[in-house]
Design a protein around this motif. Structure first.
Motif, PDB file in Angstrom:
ATOM      1  N   LEU A 272      33.854  86.977 -50.736  1.00  0.00           N
ATOM      2  CA  LEU A 272      32.463  87.045 -51.183  1.00  0.00           C
ATOM      3  C   LEU A 272      32.384  87.538 -52.629  1.00  0.00           C
ATOM      4  CD1 LEU A 272      30.699  88.464 -48.006  1.00  0.00           C
ATOM      5  CD2 LEU A 272      30.510  86.152 -48.948  1.00  0.00           C
ATOM      6  N   GLU A 273      33.237  88.486 -53.010  1.00  0.00           N
ATOM      7  CA  GLU A 273      33.252  88.962 -54.385  1.00  0.00           C
ATOM      8  C   GLU A 273      33.701  87.860 -55.340  1.00  0.00           C
ATOM      9  OE1 GLU A 273      35.682  92.431 -54.449  1.00  0.00           O
ATOM     10  OE2 GLU A 273      34.133  93.701 -53.557  1.00  0.00           O
ATOM     11  N   GLU A 274      34.682  87.055 -54.923  1.00  0.00           N
ATOM     12  CA  GLU A 274      35.128  85.934 -55.747  1.00  0.00           C
ATOM     13  C   GLU A 274      33.997  84.937 -55.949  1.00  0.00           C
ATOM     14  OE1 GLU A 274      38.496  84.144 -53.907  1.00  0.00           O
ATOM     15  OE2 GLU A 274      39.749  85.930 -54.139  1.00  0.00           O
ATOM     16  N   LYS A 275      33.269  84.622 -54.870  1.00  0.00           N
ATOM     17  CA  LYS A 275      32.173  83.669 -54.981  1.00  0.00           C
ATOM     18  C   LYS A 275      31.035  84.221 -55.837  1.00  0.00           C
ATOM     19  CE  LYS A 275      33.846  80.396 -52.531  1.00  0.00           C
ATOM     20  NZ  LYS A 275      34.257  79.154 -53.168  1.00  0.00           N
ATOM     21  N   ALA A 276      30.758  85.515 -55.724  1.00  0.00           N
ATOM     22  CA  ALA A 276      29.687  86.113 -56.521  1.00  0.00           C
ATOM     23  C   ALA A 276      30.085  86.186 -57.993  1.00  0.00           C
ATOM     24  CB  ALA A 276      29.363  87.504 -55.997  1.00  0.00           C
ATOM     25  N   GLY A 277      31.368  86.366 -58.261  1.00  0.00           N
ATOM     26  CA  GLY A 277      31.838  86.436 -59.649  1.00  0.00           C
ATOM     27  C   GLY A 277      31.803  85.111 -60.370  1.00  0.00           C
ATOM     28  N   LYS A 278      31.900  84.010 -59.634  1.00  0.00           N
ATOM     29  CA  LYS A 278      31.892  82.681 -60.252  1.00  0.00           C
ATOM     30  C   LYS A 278      30.503  82.255 -60.681  1.00  0.00           C
ATOM     31  CE  LYS A 278      35.948  80.857 -57.900  1.00  0.00           C
ATOM     32  NZ  LYS A 278      36.461  79.868 -56.959  1.00  0.00           N
ATOM     33  N   LYS A 279      29.469  82.830 -60.092  1.00  0.00           N
ATOM     34  CA  LYS A 279      28.093  82.406 -60.403  1.00  0.00           C
ATOM     35  C   LYS A 279      27.596  83.015 -61.652  1.00  0.00           C
ATOM     36  CE  LYS A 279      26.639  81.262 -55.795  1.00  0.00           C
ATOM     37  NZ  LYS A 279      25.749  81.466 -54.723  1.00  0.00           N
TER      38      LYS A 279
END
Length: 93
Positions: free
Chosen positions: A86-93
């Motif tokens: 989830l942190e990886e996905k939030a960081g990409k946005k």
């Protein structure tokens, strides 16, 4: 006479309730599975004693429950692959 909007509202409310019940039943089934077969739910590295030196994590061995209970807050690190994802996905946005 019953209005069509009222019927639609009642049916949608009942459908939402069924989904909520199904979700609760699914969560209870997963919890029950974890109680019956914990060796399938938890890997050997679930409770591993790890030391950090120079930014590298080194596994020391299996931790006894007494070691975990006597540890302070700074000595316990909880990791979750779901939270990392989830942190990886939030960081990409």
């Amino acid at each position: 006479m019953v209005d069509r909007q009222n019927i639609k509202h009642i049916l949608l409310k009942a459908c939402g309730d069924v989904r909520l019940r199904a979700a609760a039943a699914g969560m209870m089934a997963l919890a029950w599975w974890g109680l019956l077969y914990p060796e399938l739910c938890f890997t050997d590295s679930t409770c591993a004693q790890v030391t950090v030196a120079d930014g590298q994590e080194l596994a020391v061995g299996q931790a006894d429950y007494r070691d975990i209970l006597d540890a302070t807050g700074d000595e316990i690190v909880v990791k979750s692959r779901l939270l990392e994802w989830l942190e990886e996905k939030a960081g990409k946005k």
